[in-house]
Design an enzyme around this catalytic site. Sequence first.
Site, short mmCIF file in Angstrom:
data_model
loop_
_atom_site.label_atom_id
_atom_site.label_comp_id
_atom_site.label_asym_id
_atom_site.label_seq_id
_atom_site.Cartn_x
_atom_site.Cartn_y
_atom_site.Cartn_z
N ILE A 1 0.90 -1.16 0.00
CA ILE A 1 0.00 0.00 0.00
C ILE A 1 0.94 1.21 0.00
O ILE A 1 1.90 1.25 0.76
CB ILE A 1 -0.96 -0.01 1.21
CG1 ILE A 1 -1.84 1.25 1.25
CG2 ILE A 1 -0.24 -0.18 2.55
CD1 ILE A 1 -2.97 1.18 2.30
N SER A 2 0.67 2.17 -0.88
CA SER A 2 1.60 3.28 -1.07
C SER A 2 1.66 4.18 0.16
O SER A 2 0.77 4.17 1.01
CB SER A 2 1.18 4.11 -2.28
OG SER A 2 0.90 3.27 -3.37
N GLN A 3 2.71 4.98 0.18
CA GLN A 3 2.92 5.98 1.23
C GLN A 3 1.80 7.03 1.15
O GLN A 3 1.54 7.54 0.05
CB GLN A 3 4.27 6.60 0.93
CG GLN A 3 4.85 7.46 1.96
CD GLN A 3 6.23 7.94 1.52
OE1 GLN A 3 6.84 7.38 0.60
NE2 GLN A 3 6.70 8.97 2.18
#
Length: 216
Positions: A63-65
């Site tokens: 899951i992206s930043q």
Amino acid sequence: MTDPDDLPERKMRFLFHLRSRGVTDPRVLAAMERIDRGVFVRGHFEDRAYEDTPLPIPCGQTISQPSVVGLMTQALEVGDRDKVLEVGTGSGYQAAILALLCRRVYTVDRHRRLVVEAEEIFRQLDLSNITTRVADGSYGLPEQAPFDRIIVTAAAEDPPGPLLAQLKIGGIMVVPVGQSDAVQTLIRVRRTETGFDYDELRQVRFVPLVEGLGQT
Ligand code: SAH
């Protein structure tokens, strides 16, 4: 004294941090305030959901930043009448934020397991304007094209041709570009009457865009 584990307090700090990283669009901030990242981060890492860091999700993906999610969403300049394609559903977090900002989100992932789990969360959150697909998103979604906006959340060597072709004139695509194991450059592509304008936004690091369907 405020309990540091108090959820509203953690959320306040989360939003404050996003602003400090350049996420200033009030619509984007409001959407990120409403969509709880904790719901998309399961298991061991749930208590780190409000940290500005990518976290592992099943199928070896991430899951992206959050600050990168915010900056990409902001760069996409999404309007509430827009039809948006996301390539790389992952946890579903980015799609859920987009769903609050536009008319319909089509989100595609090559891993069925991720799509099924994200669908379940969309149902729980009552997000009814997201359509999911298990597919190789580098080919886009020809049957729903053209799109007002396209966001790619995995790194490509170049902006995939089929995605460029499925962008409306006046449309915007945001895509990380570069060698998969190195730092990549986030670029924004605008389709004009005569071609494409490119601008470089910042350095990022995403998992690679991979050909074909995943095993799970
Ligand atoms: N947007 C996600 C994070 C994406 S991680 C979130 O908010 O959580 C990148 C995702 O891209 C992974 O789930 C990976 O399976 C997917 N992916 C990689 N190559 C792909 C391809 N060719 N087509 C569709 N999805 C792809």
